[in-house]
Motif scaffolding. Structure first.
Motif, PDB file in Angstrom:
ATOM      1  N   MET A 234     -51.034 -15.531  52.123  1.00 40.55           N
ATOM      2  CA  MET A 234     -49.724 -15.406  52.790  1.00 40.55           C
ATOM      3  C   MET A 234     -48.951 -16.718  52.679  1.00 40.55           C
ATOM      4  N   ALA A 235     -49.704 -17.859  52.494  1.00 40.77           N
ATOM      5  CA  ALA A 235     -49.037 -19.158  52.497  1.00 40.77           C
ATOM      6  C   ALA A 235     -47.964 -19.236  51.414  1.00 40.77           C
TER       7      ALA A 235
ATOM      8  N   LEU B 116     -44.898 -13.523  63.391  1.00 42.44           N
ATOM      9  CA  LEU B 116     -44.855 -14.932  63.813  1.00 42.44           C
ATOM     10  C   LEU B 116     -45.471 -15.099  65.197  1.00 42.44           C
TER      11      LEU B 116
ATOM     12  N   HIS C 289     -49.214 -15.145  64.511  1.00 37.61           N
ATOM     13  CA  HIS C 289     -49.811 -16.077  63.546  1.00 37.61           C
ATOM     14  C   HIS C 289     -49.236 -17.487  63.534  1.00 37.61           C
ATOM     15  N   ALA C 290     -47.964 -17.660  63.870  1.00 37.23           N
ATOM     16  CA  ALA C 290     -47.331 -18.965  63.637  1.00 37.23           C
ATOM     17  C   ALA C 290     -48.111 -20.074  64.339  1.00 37.23           C
ATOM     18  N   GLY C 291     -48.404 -21.119  63.606  1.00 36.64           N
ATOM     19  CA  GLY C 291     -49.100 -22.287  64.141  1.00 36.64           C
ATOM     20  C   GLY C 291     -50.604 -22.164  64.197  1.00 36.64           C
TER      21      GLY C 291
ATOM     22  N   LYS D 106     -53.536 -21.222  62.163  1.00 32.32           N
ATOM     23  CA  LYS D 106     -54.430 -20.964  61.038  1.00 32.32           C
ATOM     24  C   LYS D 106     -55.861 -21.147  61.538  1.00 32.32           C
ATOM     25  N   PRO D 107     -56.869 -20.611  60.809  1.00 33.65           N
ATOM     26  CA  PRO D 107     -58.247 -20.827  61.262  1.00 33.65           C
ATOM     27  C   PRO D 107     -58.536 -22.326  61.376  1.00 33.65           C
TER      28      PRO D 107
ATOM     29  N   ALA E  32     -50.279 -28.231  69.754  1.00 34.13           N
ATOM     30  CA  ALA E  32     -49.493 -28.162  68.513  1.00 34.13           C
ATOM     31  C   ALA E  32     -49.346 -26.724  68.023  1.00 34.13           C
TER      32      ALA E  32
ATOM     33  N   GLU F  26     -46.598 -25.356  70.006  1.00 31.55           N
ATOM     34  CA  GLU F  26     -45.318 -25.956  69.595  1.00 31.55           C
ATOM     35  C   GLU F  26     -44.782 -25.296  68.329  1.00 31.55           C
ATOM     36  N   GLU F  27     -45.665 -25.161  67.347  1.00 29.47           N
ATOM     37  CA  GLU F  27     -45.206 -24.573  66.087  1.00 29.47           C
ATOM     38  C   GLU F  27     -44.836 -23.107  66.284  1.00 29.47           C
TER      39      GLU F  27
ATOM     40  N   ALA G 289     -41.433 -22.925  68.024  1.00 30.10           N
ATOM     41  CA  ALA G 289     -40.415 -23.385  67.071  1.00 30.10           C
ATOM     42  C   ALA G 289     -40.132 -22.296  66.039  1.00 30.10           C
ATOM     43  N   ALA G 290     -41.186 -21.653  65.542  1.00 28.95           N
ATOM     44  CA  ALA G 290     -41.016 -20.608  64.528  1.00 28.95           C
ATOM     45  C   ALA G 290     -40.263 -19.411  65.116  1.00 28.95           C
TER      46      ALA G 290
END
Lengths: 180, 427
Positions: free
Chosen positions: B1-2, B13, B16-18, B20-21, B68, B71-72, B75-76
């Motif tokens: 997906m990246a 989003l 998933h956003a922010g 990742k494993p 974090a 936060e991501e 933001a997303a």
């Protein structure tokens, strides 16, 4: 190439293949963005060659500073430009005179010159403008996410930790055979 | 997906956003990094981190991997460049203003705000020399006329708490642009599921995560989102961003961090020096809550509309202020700014006045009588005797919290049960 918005695959392809970067307009002042980028890529094992006529012959973090691109006695994969937009055509002309040709010309944040970009692209050189390679590397490796930055990437794969410490991430996935 | 070049949708989003494993363990859920500090790889790495030359973790007051993720994610969802999680919505406002204002400066704020924000602006902020100038969101001209050469920012809520006011964000953004100052929008009541203020010209979005983003009434938290739209260097009005910082060996944050420099300034100056960091455990609970934000907000909004319609027809109810009702003053603005629904919060005027309000909050069995909004549970409060008690009577009425007013935050229970409980309470 549409220079308003680059696909991640384009940027990732560049950052994955470039092994040597000449930094035109490099500043040895440790608080300047060019010094940040210089140090960041050096720490990742990239060959980084500072270019600044005012500091030619000096050594910064063990790297010799050259006065101009033509003086660098080895092939360069990427020319990274830290000069204002109006100086870009001159630097592109110097880059086009190099043999072998560099594969990439990169213009830092706030720097853009579409005419110069078109000349470089006509010679088969990939161009990135108004971006920072350190930020893009941090974004695509997810390092930048530690700072709460929107990386604009999603993944269900585990990221790649680079050798030399747990707080350095690569551009690939943990399972990748080749880690570069 | 990246490498996918398609833009993920809002629901994707939210999940998933922010997140990742985890790179070291492979943990798929976001780990709770309940640690104060992080070891450096080596001396050089430490120096790079402290000099802001490398991305990485140092100390949880400045950043934490669990925080974090949150936060991501926010933001997303807001369409911003970066986020900064802090201990509360009030902390978010404190850090934003401290980054923008010097003593003696002014900011313009809508007078239709959460009572807690009115208190913060009138009291704590004034004691710092940050002078609020109030304007009326129903009359954009009052914002325009309030601009002086000391103005550093404009602050509004997308949906005001508790009055049900929908702010014409685009119109206020035009005033902000003309004045050369950033527009700050508190998007707590709408959440980015219902409204994305950045699409309408906001430069900074703040949240109380305590409400709908966390959504379960279990954690206090706040968020600052940088839209990446404001040029901090143009007029040299924001020294925290456009002047060299001695403590970071002279770096200029805007020049170095470009379109996420405001979020970085809030982190490495504001949060570092003022200290209201979010606990990683709270960040975990809130980030988990956000995974179901789209589902919850739609149910909150659908239930609230049904309740508002029912209340509007009740003989003991004088009026219902909910922008989702067709006759509401803000219905037209709601269709532009919150087309999917108007959220969970409404105010209701009872014909029986103060005493009827007290009786209702006492009689209900499903609604919880408490000072919060944005829980899965339905909540009720009588602002005149609680959240807005510290305001003068004039301020109470101005903020939509007069003596006859009851505020409801409709939960995600079955709407028939919610209505039955109100019916019982009004008997």
């Amino acid at each position: 190439m549409n220079h308003d918005s680059y696909p991640d695959s384009y940027i990732r392809g560049i950052l994955n293949t470039v092994k040597s970067i000449a930094m035109v307009g490099f500043s040895p002042n440790t608080s300047r963005p060019s010094y940040f980028v210089f140090k960041y890529f050096l720490e990742r094992g990239t060959r980084v060659i500072p270019v600044n006529p005012g500091h030619a012959g000096k050594e910064i973090l063990g790297q010799k500073v050259y006065g101009k691109l033509a003086d660098i006695p080895e092939p360069i994969d990427m020319v990274d430009i830290f000069r204002a937009s109006e100086f870009v055509p001159g630097v592109v002309a110097e880059a086009l005179a190099l043999r072998p040709l560099p594969q990439v010309i990169w213009l830092q944040l706030e720097i853009r010159n579409d005419a110069a970009a078109a000349i470089a692209e006509a010679a088969g050189i990939k161009v990135v403008m108004n971006r920072c390679p350190k930020i893009e590397y941090g974004r695509l490796s997810s390092e930048i996410s530690w700072m709460g930055i929107n990386s604009r990437t999603l993944s269900s794969k585990r990221g790649q930790i680079l050798p030399g410490g747990v707080q350095r991430m690569g551009l690939g996935n943990a399972g990748d055979k080749k880690s570069d | 997906m990246a490498d996918a070049e398609r833009t993920p949708g809002f629901n994707t989003l939210a999940v998933h956003a922010g997140a990742k494993p985890d790179p070291t363990t492979g943990a798929r859920a976001t780990p709770i990094y309940q640690t104060t500090s992080f070891v450096f790889d080596d001396v050089e790495h430490a120096a790079s981190l402290f000099g802001l030359q490398a991305f990485g973790n140092i100390y949880t007051r400045i950043g934490n991997p669990t925080c974090a993720v949150l936060e991501e994610r926010v933001a997303a969802l807001e369409g911003g460049t970066a986020g900064l999680a802090v201990a509360s919505g009030h902390a978010a406002q404190l850090i934003v203003m401290q980054t923008l204002l010097m003593p003696g400066d002014e900011f313009i704020a809508s007078k239709k705000l959460y009572g807690g924000s009115i208190n913060q602006f009138n009291n704590a902020f004034k004691s710092f020399g940050w002078n609020v100038v109030w304007a009326d969101p129903d009359d954009i001209g009052t914002f325009e006329r309030a601009v002086t050469d000391k103005t550093k920012a404009i602050f509004v809520e997308s949906i005001a708490n508790p009055g049900g006011v929908i702010t014409d964000i685009e119109a206020v953004a035009t005033v902000a642009r003309k004045a050369g100052v950033p527009l700050i929008v508190d998007n707590t009541l709408a959440t980015p599921y219902l409204c994305k203020p950045i699409d309408f010209g906001a430069d900074i979005v703040v949240h109380s995560l305590t409400k709908f983003l966390g959504g379960h009434g279990n954690s206090i938290g706040g968020m600052i989102v940088d839209a990446g739209t404001f040029n901090w260097s143009r007029d040299k009005k924001y020294p925290m961003l456009c002047e060299p910082r001695a403590e970071y060996s002279g770096i200029v944050l805007h020049e170095t961090f470009g379109n996420f420099s405001f979020a970085i300034a809030c982190r490495v100056l504001g949060l570092r020096d003022l200290g209201p960091a979010l606990s990683p455990f709270n960040a975990f609970l809130i980030a988990t809550g956000i995974e179901t934000l789209p589902l919850r907000m739609q149910r909150h909004s659908d239930n609230a509309l049904a309740v508002a319609q029912w209340l509007a027809g009740h003989p003991q109810v004088a009026w219902v202020s909910y922008p989702g009702l067709p006759g509401d003053k803000y219905h037209a603005l709601a269709q532009k700014y919150v087309p999917k629904g108007c959220g969970a919060v409404m105010t209701v005027g009872l014909k029986g006045g103060y005493d009827a309000g007290v009786k209702l909050v006492s009689n209900v069995k499903l609604f919880s009588h408490l000072a919060n909004i944005g829980d899965t549970k339905s909540l009720i409060i009588h602002p005149a005797s609680t959240t807005h008690k510290q305001l003068t009577d004039a301020q109470k009425t101005q903020a939509g919290a007069g003596p006859d007013v009851v505020r409801l935050s409709i939960g995600i229970e079955d709407k028939d049960d919610i209505i039955a409980d109100l019916e019982l309470g009004l008997k």
